[in-house]
Design an enzyme around this catalytic site. Structure first.
Site, PDB file in Angstrom:
ATOM      1  N   PRO A   7       0.835  -1.215   0.000  1.00 52.35           N
ATOM      2  CA  PRO A   7       0.000   0.000   0.000  1.00 52.35           C
ATOM      3  C   PRO A   7       0.865   1.257   0.000  1.00 52.35           C
ATOM      4  O   PRO A   7       1.079   1.883   1.034  1.00 52.35           O
ATOM      5  CB  PRO A   7      -0.767  -0.127   1.318  1.00 52.35           C
ATOM      6  CG  PRO A   7       0.200  -0.825   2.225  1.00 52.35           C
ATOM      7  CD  PRO A   7       0.995  -1.763   1.355  1.00 52.35           C
ATOM      8  N   GLU A   9       1.504   4.925  -0.345  1.00 47.29           N
ATOM      9  CA  GLU A   9       0.726   6.171  -0.338  1.00 47.29           C
ATOM     10  C   GLU A   9       1.191   7.093  -1.458  1.00 47.29           C
ATOM     11  O   GLU A   9       2.377   7.317  -1.656  1.00 47.29           O
ATOM     12  CB  GLU A   9       0.897   6.862   1.025  1.00 47.29           C
ATOM     13  CG  GLU A   9      -0.161   7.915   1.311  1.00 47.29           C
ATOM     14  CD  GLU A   9       0.229   9.293   0.825  1.00 47.29           C
ATOM     15  OE1 GLU A   9      -0.681  10.104   0.558  1.00 47.29           O
ATOM     16  OE2 GLU A   9       1.424   9.574   0.720  1.00 47.29           O
ATOM     17  N   CYS A  98       4.963   3.579   8.069  1.00 46.18           N
ATOM     18  CA  CYS A  98       5.124   4.776   7.249  1.00 46.18           C
ATOM     19  C   CYS A  98       6.264   5.648   7.791  1.00 46.18           C
ATOM     20  O   CYS A  98       6.259   6.030   8.964  1.00 46.18           O
ATOM     21  CB  CYS A  98       3.839   5.578   7.214  1.00 46.18           C
ATOM     22  SG  CYS A  98       3.977   7.095   6.213  1.00 46.18           S
ATOM     23  N   GLU A 201      13.135  -4.338  -1.072  1.00 48.18           N
ATOM     24  CA  GLU A 201      14.229  -4.567  -2.011  1.00 48.18           C
ATOM     25  C   GLU A 201      14.101  -5.836  -2.846  1.00 48.18           C
ATOM     26  O   GLU A 201      15.117  -6.422  -3.233  1.00 48.18           O
ATOM     27  CB  GLU A 201      15.578  -4.566  -1.285  1.00 48.18           C
ATOM     28  CG  GLU A 201      16.027  -3.199  -0.813  1.00 48.18           C
ATOM     29  CD  GLU A 201      16.148  -2.176  -1.931  1.00 48.18           C
ATOM     30  OE1 GLU A 201      16.872  -2.422  -2.906  1.00 48.18           O
ATOM     31  OE2 GLU A 201      15.501  -1.102  -1.820  1.00 48.18           O
TER      32      GLU A 201
END
Length: 330
Positions: A7, A9, A98, A201
């Site tokens: 997800p 943003e 986040c 990665e």
């Protein structure tokens, strides 16, 4: 083995989710985070970030979509999780990864990894607020400034009721700089009894093989790797079975790009649409030389009409390539 689309943003919105999941190989995906601060959000906020709720919480290609919440107040997170469940969210995912400064300053995302007890309270409150048929999952990094609390955070999430967790194998201080410390995922998987997904990665099948070997887990979440190479999940699934997989070539991607641009033009304000297109083309340039050339052509473009012409020219050239009709029919 399961592969999820991350997800991201500002990157993986509903349009990007639909485009990438249509390629195949993705078992589930997650919305951009719904930012929870100090109030119960109205349904329109959930509809805006998760338009798939109107179609049974799946993308048009049938890939399940989870709803992600981000915030640091257990009560408010629980209230909004309950609302999301009322709106039909099949899974509530909690964002503790986040790294954005503005989010962290407002007690959301990775900064919460400095307080494992708070993580436990948030997950426990959310778990208690939604029906048992709705799993609660979580995503974490290895820590904020360092990895000293990584295992405590993982235990807090699992003990609080998280049914699965995704581990981005870097701290907030690491940002998105390589390497990802996949061996930490193995350590976390040893101390929790829930499924763990490795994240960070994985840009290629070779990266996936190394990640699997170092992390010891069988589930993966791909973010930038899938944006840069939309068929990567398909290739990984094929490699896991010892099979070959026909790659997308630039012609295929140009056709996807044309459809994506038309969707942006219809749904995104003109001042924002060019940036979304250029963001994706730049990501594709990691694997496709043609994308590098196209990005150089459009990077200064801010006018949607000019970009209409540039994209249309790419699509026309792609459709004139030998064998296009055969590939399109396949």
């Amino acid at each position: 083995m399961r592969i999820a689309l991350a997800p991201m943003e500002g990157v993986v919105d509903a349009r990007m989710r639909q485009m990438i999941t249509a390629v195949g190989g993705i078992d589930w995906c997650v919305t951009e985070f719904v930012r929870v601060t100090d109030r119960l959000l109205p349904p329109k906020v959930f509809h805006a970030l998760a338009p798939e709720l109107a179609s049974g919480w799946t993308t048009a290609s049938g890939t399940p979509v989870r709803l992600q919440l981000l915030g640091g107040d257990p009560t408010c997170m629980a209230e909004n999780a309950a609302r999301a469940a009322e709106l039909g969210a099949p899974v509530i995912d909690l964002n503790f990864g986040c790294p954005a400064k503005i989010v962290n300053r407002n007690r959301g995302g990775a900064v919460l990894l400095d307080d494992p007890a708070l993580l436990h309270r948030i997950v426990s409150a959310v778990r208690a607020s939604v029906p048992m048929r709705v799993p609660v999952t979580a995503k974490m990094r290895l820590g904020y400034a360092d990895t000293s609390r990584a295992l405590d955070c993982a235990r807090a999430l699992a003990d609080g009721g998280a049914a699965e967790m995704v581990v981005h194998a870097r701290t907030r201080a690491d940002g998105y700089n390589p390497p990802a410390y996949w061996h930490w995922i193995a350590r976390i998987a040893e101390v929790v009894s829930v499924p763990v997904y490795a994240n960070g990665e994985v840009w290629s099948v070779a990266d996936w093989r190394r990640c699997r070997a170092e992390s010891g887990v069988d589930n993966f979440m791909l973010g930038r790797g899938l944006v840069a190479r939309p068929d990567l999940a398909r290739h990984i699934h094929a490699a896991a079975k010892g099979q070959a997989c026909m790659p997308l070539d630039w012609t295929d991607l140009v056709v996807m790009m044309g459809a994506y641009w038309q969707t942006l033009r219809a749904q995104v304000p003109e001042r924002h649409a060019p940036g979304r297109l250029k963001q994706w083309v730049f990501a594709l340039s990691r694997h496709y030389p043609e994308a590098q050339a196209f990005f150089l052509e459009i990077r200064r473009g801010r006018d949607c009409v000019q970009l209409d012409s540039a994209v249309a020219a790419q699509v026309a050239a792609a459709k004139n390539q030998p064998g296009f009709a055969v590939r399109a029919a396949a």
